[in-house]
Design a protein around this motif. Sequence first.
Motif, PDB file in Angstrom:
ATOM      1  N   UNK A  88       0.833  -1.201   0.000  1.00 44.81           N
ATOM      2  CA  UNK A  88       0.000   0.000   0.000  1.00 44.81           C
ATOM      3  C   UNK A  88       0.866   1.248   0.000  1.00 44.81           C
ATOM      4  N   UNK A  89       1.964   1.203   0.760  1.00 44.79           N
ATOM      5  CA  UNK A  89       2.916   2.313   0.765  1.00 44.79           C
ATOM      6  C   UNK A  89       3.492   2.512  -0.634  1.00 44.79           C
ATOM      7  N   UNK A  90       3.909   1.425  -1.252  1.00 43.57           N
ATOM      8  CA  UNK A  90       4.543   1.521  -2.572  1.00 43.57           C
ATOM      9  C   UNK A  90       3.549   1.968  -3.634  1.00 43.57           C
ATOM     10  N   UNK A  91       2.310   1.478  -3.539  1.00 40.49           N
ATOM     11  CA  UNK A  91       1.291   1.880  -4.515  1.00 40.49           C
ATOM     12  C   UNK A  91       0.977   3.362  -4.381  1.00 40.49           C
ATOM     13  N   UNK A  92       0.883   3.850  -3.138  1.00 40.96           N
ATOM     14  CA  UNK A  92       0.645   5.275  -2.926  1.00 40.96           C
ATOM     15  C   UNK A  92       1.836   6.107  -3.380  1.00 40.96           C
ATOM     16  N   UNK A  93       2.984   5.477  -3.386  1.00 43.97           N
ATOM     17  CA  UNK A  93       4.229   6.099  -3.836  1.00 43.97           C
ATOM     18  C   UNK A  93       4.209   6.329  -5.347  1.00 43.97           C
TER      19      UNK A  93
ATOM     20  N   UNK B  87       7.050  10.186  -0.445  1.00 45.30           N
ATOM     21  CA  UNK B  87       6.052  11.211  -0.180  1.00 45.30           C
ATOM     22  C   UNK B  87       5.250  11.501  -1.445  1.00 45.30           C
ATOM     23  N   UNK B  88       3.918  11.458  -1.336  1.00 44.53           N
ATOM     24  CA  UNK B  88       3.051  11.610  -2.493  1.00 44.53           C
ATOM     25  C   UNK B  88       3.238  12.970  -3.149  1.00 44.53           C
ATOM     26  N   UNK B  89       3.336  12.940  -4.482  1.00 47.70           N
ATOM     27  CA  UNK B  89       3.440  14.182  -5.231  1.00 47.70           C
ATOM     28  C   UNK B  89       4.800  14.836  -5.171  1.00 47.70           C
TER      29      UNK B  89
END
Length: 656
Positions: free
Chosen positions: A188-193, A448-450
């Motif tokens: 989930x962390x990597x996908x959000x990444x 961190x997203x974005x």
Amino acid sequence: MLKHLYQSGLVATVMAIAPLWQASPTLAQSSTPYRNSQIPCPTPIAPEEIDGKTTICGVVTVPEDYSKPNGRQIEITYALLKSKSLSPQPDPLIALHGGPGGSDISAISYMTQLYSQQRQNRDVILFDQRGSRFSGALLCSPTTNILETVIKAPGNAWGKKYADLAKRLQDKSDLDGETLALFALCPSVLAAHGVDLNQYNTANNARDVISLASALGYDQINLYGISYGTYLALRVMRDYPQQLRSVVLDSTIPPNVLKYETSLGIFETPALNLIEDCQKDAACDRAYPNLKQRMAALLKRLDQQPIRLSKADAELVKSQSGKVDADAIAELIKSINGDGRVRIAQYVPLIVSELERGETTTYVGVVSGKIFPTPAKKTLPLGDPQGLLAQAEELRAKARQLLTERITLAENRRPSQQWVQQVLNAIETLPEADRVLARGNFYGVGFLQGQPRDRTTLTAIVNEIFPANQRSPLIQSLNTLSPTEIRHTYEVILGILNQAVTWEQAISQGAFRSIDCQDLVTGSDPTRLQALLKQMTLPELGQSAFNAGKQAYAICQNWGVKPAPASDRTAVKSKIPTLVLQSRYDTQTTTTMGRPSMVGLENGIFLEFPNGGHGVLQFSQCAKDVGVAFVNNPTRSPNAECRASIKPRFVLPPNR
């Protein structure tokens, strides 16, 4: 300060298996796939090499999803070891590392030595496969770090929610719930990444090989795959045969073998091979008759009635249980795999014979290493030509060590390393209550997203972590870093974190699990494991592999990738000249795995080596010579008579 990461990432993760960090693409996007850029080598090179001349490092930019060439990009880091020849062959050797998720770039200096013979007349190319350490690392260590240091810290209100998540997952399996929870959170962390985990598979790794060769200007190539690298090599053979001149498969796992079902025998198969080798040795067979039956009976007895070790012996062998049981014998067999001097196997029959009588002398001596004496140095007479050569060799080794230390020191003085240390020193000046979370934020900066892994993101994290009066010197130093050093800064940060998370030091778990769940777990049936375990000749040696198989299936349930099609699991049919090298005592890819690779190889040669473990190339000069001879002339079967010189010389009982 220090709120963003904690509130918007960690809390949501524990409650809904959402990201620990709001994440971003690993690399800046590019509309030009296959761009090749030279960089300083990210890890120390061999002392005799010159960075940028004899060892050339760089990155080739490829699409994460080849169907979207202008989408998210991955930088594949490579090291080109230039041939020592003034007129090298036009087709290089490309080395394919194992894992999945391993890293050859992390060990350039060692790899330079390993492939030194191949380099005499052709270039050798090392690279980290997509998602591995220096090619857009997909790591779970940042997730682990925040879980261990923040979420599970005493008094943290969210610790209970994480514990509930672990318990819920454990209810579905008898495996460790916390491990399964971590591997449910990490994807989930990597996908959000910004990562599309479905793009980290063997098919895309194979295309990356061809993209890399093309970017470096090579039309035809030779492949040398080790471990998972053989699975990848076979995929390149299937998809891009026209660009391959020859292939060497070392310690093979082919697609037509179900990994986790066959892996039940990772300790049994080498043990049975060792027993067979003893039986074929007349002296060994006379000293230890009926060894297979005796080994089976001993394992059953040790499983029920372990032999207690004295306190001193337990300390010598570093045994927490203080006993010799069936698991201890499995560990003994496993240790053969990493025995660089191939001495352990020759003692196994004697150990079995002694343990039958309750004696542990040889077992303790082998496991502790005390039984292997260090040869005394001889005093050499002055003027002895051979003695002088030996002294010269010793001086060369010392000079190499000093040069290596100098290179490592230079690496530690790189501006990127210095800046990271400056930030870590500044964190230590923060109030004690803020330090742990500050480190967690800093180590998670690439997730961190974005915010891509660039200078702006590093500036933002400094502004978030530190009060205004501490930011200025850090940002001033940051602004002096070149783009290459900015890139290396993220590698330094992840490297520090990896050292703290021991299970991810050698393997990028994000890459490993994505490939494992798509390509290697697929097709296996977890319900068959129990039945297969009962059918084993030495079932006590299969228990740890049985547990690992169950864990792999359970992890894949939450990893969120699509299984590869069934057609990917068929034998590769090829006319490309292929050499398959296999150690009889390999406890990772056994002979039972290696032999089926020959099914569709019309011009394949299968050679078993009678000693050594995983990665035949690493265990003997014989294997190196055979591999070089084959690549130099792949239409001719190499002379492998040297294998006779490396057969184990089994140790007989003292009275023999």
